[in-house]
Design an enzyme around this catalytic site. Structure first.
Site, PDB file in Angstrom:
ATOM      1  CB  SER A 156     -15.583 -80.722 -14.842  1.00  0.00           C
ATOM      2  OG  SER A 156     -15.747 -82.022 -14.560  1.00  0.00           O
TER       3      SER A 156
ATOM      4  CG  HIS B 134     -15.668 -77.176 -17.531  1.00  0.00           C
ATOM      5  ND1 HIS B 134     -14.540 -76.850 -16.863  1.00  0.00           N
ATOM      6  CD2 HIS B 134     -16.439 -77.629 -16.945  1.00  0.00           C
ATOM      7  CE1 HIS B 134     -14.736 -77.191 -15.623  1.00  0.00           C
ATOM      8  NE2 HIS B 134     -16.111 -77.704 -15.660  1.00  0.00           N
TER       9      HIS B 134
ATOM     10  CD  GLU C 106     -11.716 -74.711 -18.000  1.00  0.00           C
ATOM     11  OE1 GLU C 106     -10.517 -74.327 -17.824  1.00  0.00           O
ATOM     12  OE2 GLU C 106     -12.228 -75.539 -17.556  1.00  0.00           O
TER      13      GLU C 106
ATOM     14  CG  ASN D 110     -12.313 -78.731 -12.439  1.00  0.00           C
ATOM     15  OD1 ASN D 110     -12.709 -78.031 -11.623  1.00  0.00           O
ATOM     16  ND2 ASN D 110     -13.054 -79.489 -13.262  1.00  0.00           N
TER      17      ASN D 110
END
Ligand code: CAA
Length: 281
Positions: free
Chosen positions: A117, A138, A150, A189
């Site tokens: 991540s 991801h 992602e 994130n």
């Protein structure tokens, strides 16, 4: 679909990725270094599928077919896979070790994906003999439900590898965004962690209760969950790990983990296993 995917790691993300891949016709080889982890993940998936059968969303035959495609794997069997997705601990050395093994085990045409991540795809890819075939995929928690993957390019990831990952994502009903530069936290994130941090600071400062902070963001911004509930869902230990990594990479207070988070994670590690999140206190 007669493709085989190896999923390394049978924790929350690994089992979610295995679940959604098997659901869409892939044969999934599930591996985990911890004895019993694959069996536990298969049982959890079986429980979810059973509920879908009960709700009339899936036939019993289809459930059996999906479960039959979820195969406990071995490193020898990984040689049959067309793609591998790694979802082990967010620790660079652990990931590098897995990628070296994957590189030795996988056939030449296979792509090697990591569900990291935040960590560097380029650094992970550099431990293999085929960095052009390595990329980040991801997923988001819960992986069977969340629409996005992602796709993260390392320095040497080829266009063909990205295109193959896009085709895989489409085949399991997911949308993709391509993160062109391998940077910590990618897109989601990097945006999510400051949101978590600010919500935690507001809680820490006693400005509003945790319930009201979550209610404010849910109803005020139309998020499906408030940030403190979501932080519990993603796992406070994971959240802290990601924040510390971003902080070290960017040297920026935007990513400085609040003390309350560090305190809760330490309390969780003290063996108070039932107390793991904001809503357990
Ligand atoms: N596995 C499979 N299916 C699941 C599931 C799981 N773990 N959790 C929920 N579902 C399914 C349910 O079975 C249900 O399906 P049906 O509608 O077909 O019956 C559906 O999802 C909705 O679930 P619920 O009715 O129980 O609850 P809900 O409507 O509140 O949805 C939620 C739950 C999908 C988790 C929703 O609250 C949500 O989208 N929350 C935000 C999640 C999010 O932002 N995730 C990203 C986290 S960040 C991350 O993962 C990145 C990182 O690196 C930290």
């Amino acid at each position: 679909m007669d493709k085989t995917i190896a999923v390394i790691g049978a924790g929350t993300m690994g089992s979610g990725i295995s679940h959604v891949s098997a659901l869409h016709g892939y044969r999934v080889l599930m591996l985990d270094a911890q004895p019993g982890a694959v069996d536990r993940a298969r049982e959890m998936i079986a429980g979810r599928l059973a509920r879908e059968v009960e709700k009339g969303q899936m036939t019993a035959e289809n459930r059996d077919a999906v479960l039959a495609r979820l195969v406990p794997g071995t490193w020898e069997a990984v040689g049959q896979a067309d793609m591998a997705i790694e979802a082990v601990l967010e620790v660079m050395d652990v990931k590098k070790d897995v990628f070296q093994r994957l590189d030795r085990a996988l056939p030449e045409h296979a792509i090697l994906a990591t569900n990291t991540s935040s960590l560097s795809i380029t650094e992970i890819a550099a431990t293999t003999s085929r960095p052009s075939r390595v990329l980040g995929t991801h997923f988001f928690n819960p992986a069977p439900v969340m629409k996005l993957i992602e796709l993260v390019r390392g320095e040497e990831t080829s266009d063909a590898t990205v295109a193959e990952a896009q085709a895989y994502a489409a085949s399991i009903g997911k949308e993709t965004v391509v993160v062109e530069k391998d940077t910590p936290g990618f897109v989601v994130n990097r945006v999510l962690m400051p949101l978590f941090i600010e919500a935690m600071r507001i809680y820490e400062e006693g400005i509003a209760s945790k319930e009201d902070i979550d209610k404010a963001i849910k109803l005020g911004l139309n998020h499906p969950m408030g940030p403190l509930t979501l932080a519990d869902l993603t796992g406070l230990d994971v959240d802290l790990h990601v924040m510390d990594y971003l902080y070290n990479e960017f040297h920026d207070d935007r990513f400085a983990a609040p003390l309350v988070l560090r305190r809760l994670v330490r309390a969780g590690r003290l063996g108070r296993k039932t107390k793991k999140g904001f809503y357990d206190y």
